[in-house]
Write an enzyme that holds these catalytic residues in place. Structure first.
Site, PDB file in Angstrom:
ATOM      1  N   CYS A 231       2.112   7.977 -14.254  1.00 42.41           N
ATOM      2  CA  CYS A 231       1.900   9.338 -13.767  1.00 42.41           C
ATOM      3  C   CYS A 231       1.063  10.080 -14.805  1.00 42.41           C
ATOM      4  CB  CYS A 231       3.232  10.041 -13.535  1.00 42.41           C
ATOM      5  SG  CYS A 231       4.176  10.348 -15.055  1.00 42.41           S
TER       6      CYS A 231
ATOM      7  N   GLU B 165       7.322   4.161 -19.393  1.00 47.87           N
ATOM      8  CA  GLU B 165       6.228   4.184 -20.363  1.00 47.87           C
ATOM      9  C   GLU B 165       6.613   4.983 -21.610  1.00 47.87           C
ATOM     10  OE1 GLU B 165       4.285   4.218 -16.193  1.00 47.87           O
ATOM     11  OE2 GLU B 165       6.063   5.044 -17.165  1.00 47.87           O
TER      12      GLU B 165
ATOM     13  N   CYS C 166       2.904  10.545 -18.249  1.00 48.30           N
ATOM     14  CA  CYS C 166       2.995   9.314 -19.030  1.00 48.30           C
ATOM     15  C   CYS C 166       1.630   8.912 -19.572  1.00 48.30           C
ATOM     16  CB  CYS C 166       3.581   8.193 -18.184  1.00 48.30           C
ATOM     17  SG  CYS C 166       5.359   8.356 -17.881  1.00 48.30           S
TER      18      CYS C 166
ATOM     19  N   GLU D 178       0.831  -1.207   0.000  1.00 51.71           N
ATOM     20  CA  GLU D 178       0.000   0.000   0.000  1.00 51.71           C
ATOM     21  C   GLU D 178       0.863   1.254   0.000  1.00 51.71           C
ATOM     22  OE1 GLU D 178      -3.486   2.130   2.725  1.00 51.71           O
ATOM     23  OE2 GLU D 178      -2.886   0.049   3.103  1.00 51.71           O
TER      24      GLU D 178
ATOM     25  N   HIS E   3      10.550   8.293 -18.108  1.00 51.26           N
ATOM     26  CA  HIS E   3       9.862   7.180 -17.474  1.00 51.26           C
ATOM     27  C   HIS E   3       9.773   6.000 -18.432  1.00 51.26           C
ATOM     28  CE1 HIS E   3       7.714   9.820 -14.226  1.00 51.26           C
ATOM     29  NE2 HIS E   3       9.020   9.970 -14.249  1.00 51.26           N
TER      30      HIS E   3
END
Length: 224
Positions: A128, A100, A131, A60, A98
């Site tokens: 994010c 992606e 991205c 989490e 990133h």
């Protein structure tokens, strides 16, 4: 002071990779960690097992996990039904491009209009906002691309900007799912290095199912 700063750098580098932090008093180990390139895109066929166990764990609170790991399967099908398939992984530093974005820059920079592309990503955390925007733009101009993204965790899911970005991904035709325990097992078997003599069997962590249900509920609330 310099030694303390070097130790801090090494600790950060080790924690991001899920490496053992106990041997940082060893000068050679410290030197090795400091000399690692800090910001880069790494590509390959299989990632180290300790990276997977740390970076993909669907916790989490993802403290120390400052990278994105993206495993991909690309299937390109021609009119004759023949399928060209490729797979591999990318990892990034969040201070650099990133994963992606790097995928579309390096792995699939161009699309053949005569082919249909089915792409599946298994990603340590969801995109994010920036991205997500890149993915949406690529999907909008590439009608022969179908993208399925399975994520281990939701990145900053409480932020309105992130929630809006995930909704836009869905609207753009991107399928977004939370990784089930079976998906983690698939990644383990197909994208993770197996040490000689090591068992191939995937060993799920204690709360893997509970955390999957947690994130699945959060994503459903965001996308409804």
């Amino acid at each position: 002071m310099a030694q303390k700063e070097e130790a801090a750098v090494a600790t950060e580098a080790a924690s991001q990779n899920g490496e053992d932090l106990e041997n940082l008093d060893d000068p050679e180990k410290l030197k090795e960690l400091i000399e690692l390139p800090p910001f880069e895109i790494v590509t390959g066929e299989r990632l180290p097992a300790n990276f997977f166990k740390f970076q993909f764990r669907n916790v989490e609170y993802s403290s120390g996990r400052n990278k994105t790991f993206l495993c991909y399967v690309v299937e390109a099908q021609g009119k004759g039904g023949q399928v060209q398939a490729s797979r591999g992984y990318l990892e990034d530093e969040h201070a650099a491009a990133h994963a992606e974005e790097a995928f579309f820059n390096t792995i699939l920079p161009a699309f053949d209009p005569a082919l249909r592309y089915n792409v599946t990503w298994y990603v340590s955390s969801s995109p994010c906002a920036a991205c997500a925007d890149r993915i949406i733009k690529t999907l909008s101009k590439t009608k022969n691309l179908r993208l399925l993204i399975l994520v281990g965790r939701l990145f900053m899911w409480e932020e309105p900007e992130i929630q809006a970005a995930l909704k836009k991904l869905k609207e753009a035709g991107c399928k977004l799912r939370i990784m089930k325990p079976q998906d983690f097992e698939y990644v383990w078997q197909n994208f993770v290095e197996q040490e000689e003599g090591e068992s191939k069997a995937f060993q799920p962590w204690e709360d893997i199912q509970e955390n999957f249900l947690y994130y699945e509920e959060k994503l459903a609330d965001i996308l409804k």
